[in-house]
Design a protein around this motif. Sequence first.
Motif, PDB file in Angstrom:
ATOM      1  N   ASP A   1     -10.326   0.513   2.100  1.00 22.55           N
ATOM      2  CA  ASP A   1      -8.907   0.442   1.768  1.00 22.55           C
ATOM      3  C   ASP A   1      -8.378  -0.970   1.995  1.00 22.55           C
ATOM      4  OD1 ASP A   1      -7.124   0.367   4.482  1.00 22.55           O
ATOM      5  OD2 ASP A   1      -9.011   1.425   4.816  1.00 22.55           O
TER       6      ASP A   1
ATOM      7  N   ARG B   1      -6.319   6.996  -8.985  1.00 23.73           N
ATOM      8  CA  ARG B   1      -5.224   7.974  -9.082  1.00 23.73           C
ATOM      9  C   ARG B   1      -5.844   9.364  -9.201  1.00 23.73           C
ATOM     10  NH1 ARG B   1      -1.305   6.438 -13.651  1.00 23.73           N
ATOM     11  NH2 ARG B   1      -3.101   7.038 -14.927  1.00 23.73           N
TER      12      ARG B   1
ATOM     13  N   ALA C   1       1.050   4.204  -2.869  1.00 20.04           N
ATOM     14  CA  ALA C   1       0.875   5.619  -2.540  1.00 20.04           C
ATOM     15  C   ALA C   1       2.030   6.456  -3.070  1.00 20.04           C
ATOM     16  CB  ALA C   1       0.737   5.785  -1.026  1.00 20.04           C
TER      17      ALA C   1
ATOM     18  N   VAL D   1       0.837  -1.202   0.000  1.00 23.77           N
ATOM     19  CA  VAL D   1       0.000   0.000   0.000  1.00 23.77           C
ATOM     20  C   VAL D   1       0.870   1.249   0.000  1.00 23.77           C
ATOM     21  CG1 VAL D   1      -1.675   1.323   1.353  1.00 23.77           C
ATOM     22  CG2 VAL D   1      -1.982  -1.136   1.056  1.00 23.77           C
TER      23      VAL D   1
ATOM     24  N   TYR E   1      -1.028   6.049  -6.345  1.00 27.35           N
ATOM     25  CA  TYR E   1      -2.205   5.198  -6.443  1.00 27.35           C
ATOM     26  C   TYR E   1      -2.810   4.915  -5.068  1.00 27.35           C
ATOM     27  CZ  TYR E   1      -0.263   4.055 -11.058  1.00 27.35           C
ATOM     28  OH  TYR E   1       0.252   4.124 -12.333  1.00 27.35           O
ATOM     29  N   SER E   2      -4.095   4.640  -5.073  1.00 32.24           N
ATOM     30  CA  SER E   2      -4.773   4.051  -3.922  1.00 32.24           C
ATOM     31  C   SER E   2      -5.710   2.976  -4.471  1.00 32.24           C
ATOM     32  CB  SER E   2      -5.557   5.095  -3.131  1.00 32.24           C
ATOM     33  OG  SER E   2      -6.587   5.665  -3.929  1.00 32.24           O
TER      34      SER E   2
END
Length: 460
Positions: free
Chosen positions: A216, A265, A133, A129, A137-138
């Motif tokens: 998330d 994004r 980042a 993750v 990106y997420s």
Amino acid sequence: MTAVDEARERGRELAAALAADGVAGVTIAWADNNGIPRSRTVPVASLPEVAVAGVGVTTLFAVFDTNDAITFAAPGLQTPSGDVRLVPQLDRVTRLAGQPAFAWAPGRQVTADGGPWAFDQRSVLERTVARLAEDGYSALVGYEMEFGVFEPPQDDDEDALVPAHPGPAYSPHALLPIHDFVASVMRDAEANGLRLGQIHAEYGPAQVELSIAATDPLTAADQQLLARQTVLAAAEAHGLRVSFAPLPTLAGAGNGWHIHTSLWRDGENLLAGGPEGPRGTAGAAYIAGLLRDLPALAAVTAPSVGSLARLRPGFFAGAFGFWGVENREAPLRFVPGSALLGEDHANVELKVSDASANPYLALAALLSAGAAGVEENLAPPAPVGEDPGTWKKKERAAAGIAKLPTTQAEQEEALAANPRIAGVLGEELLGAFLAVRRADAAWAQEKETEEVLAAWRWKY
């Protein structure tokens, strides 16, 4: 105030609040390399110190196989000596509605001096993750979890499976015999902070599915473990048994734990698009990345003997390597947006996933494969709207569609040949993961598949 002081103070606050609510202990959980939840439970009064120093666990949990035997075949874990610390994640402490004397929290495993431990699976997803980042990106992740609900054994016959509901598939009538259990799952899930999308009778007799709203990646993995605890507690309260196993019996329906993901994004869902597929090249590249790495990815997301037994053509399990738009035989199913739901609803469902996967490793591998496709600007082949399992071999070969690995050896070969997926785990953790897979395969080799499925039916 130092980080240690802050953790101790937060632990003190939580301990006081939990004790006031009648909580006696805090269960700190993690998932091993078989997807099996493991845990330590500590008295609530000890939480301030446990928040700082954790609780001791053996290093050998990394090489427990599905039968709770220990394999010493992994480099770095070849002796019974060694200890690590299991530290609760205080921001995830949850009082369990179905077990009101207990709270629950996911744990991270760290070295004795508090440093990173190479075999900790949750840390793998944390690093993934963080890398996403850094690249801008997420991701959002949602789970669909299928499971079988059964009556308790009759006449001391542990192998007898009596469905708790007889169907029909997807019917409200099917849930009538277990409506109290279903109601408890829904109420307890809400109290435990799990946002359910839906719950319903699934295709097979005794089968139920619940979906967890997208969130998330770390939260999604934690919630997958919490959802298991929630469902099992409700089943226990109502005198029922639940099997999360990929295939509880050859005669029944398999339990897929489908993973829905989308990559974002700058506030934009890269998969946004309608029935024609993602509207941008980045979304198509995400699918292409997943498709490229699918054989190795499946070795992480569906790694057990039960997983391979479930991987049958014609069972909506995703037995062949292709993608499709709303094609339920596809291991990669593109779920489009719409005028009703919005384009940002679009996501990709991975069907080759089940309870025997460690959720942290599964999500880390999946997101890494998709993001690599975006970075390399890959282009996927055309989507397939049919079931390639009904085609002739030469038709599949002409379309570039091959069957996914069907044995542990084939999965290991695919994983070893893929530096992207193997690199996500890292050399040490990969060694432990493969040692466990080999131990399971060796144990199952001389046994009938039904015997293996029965032995692992209640493990997850």
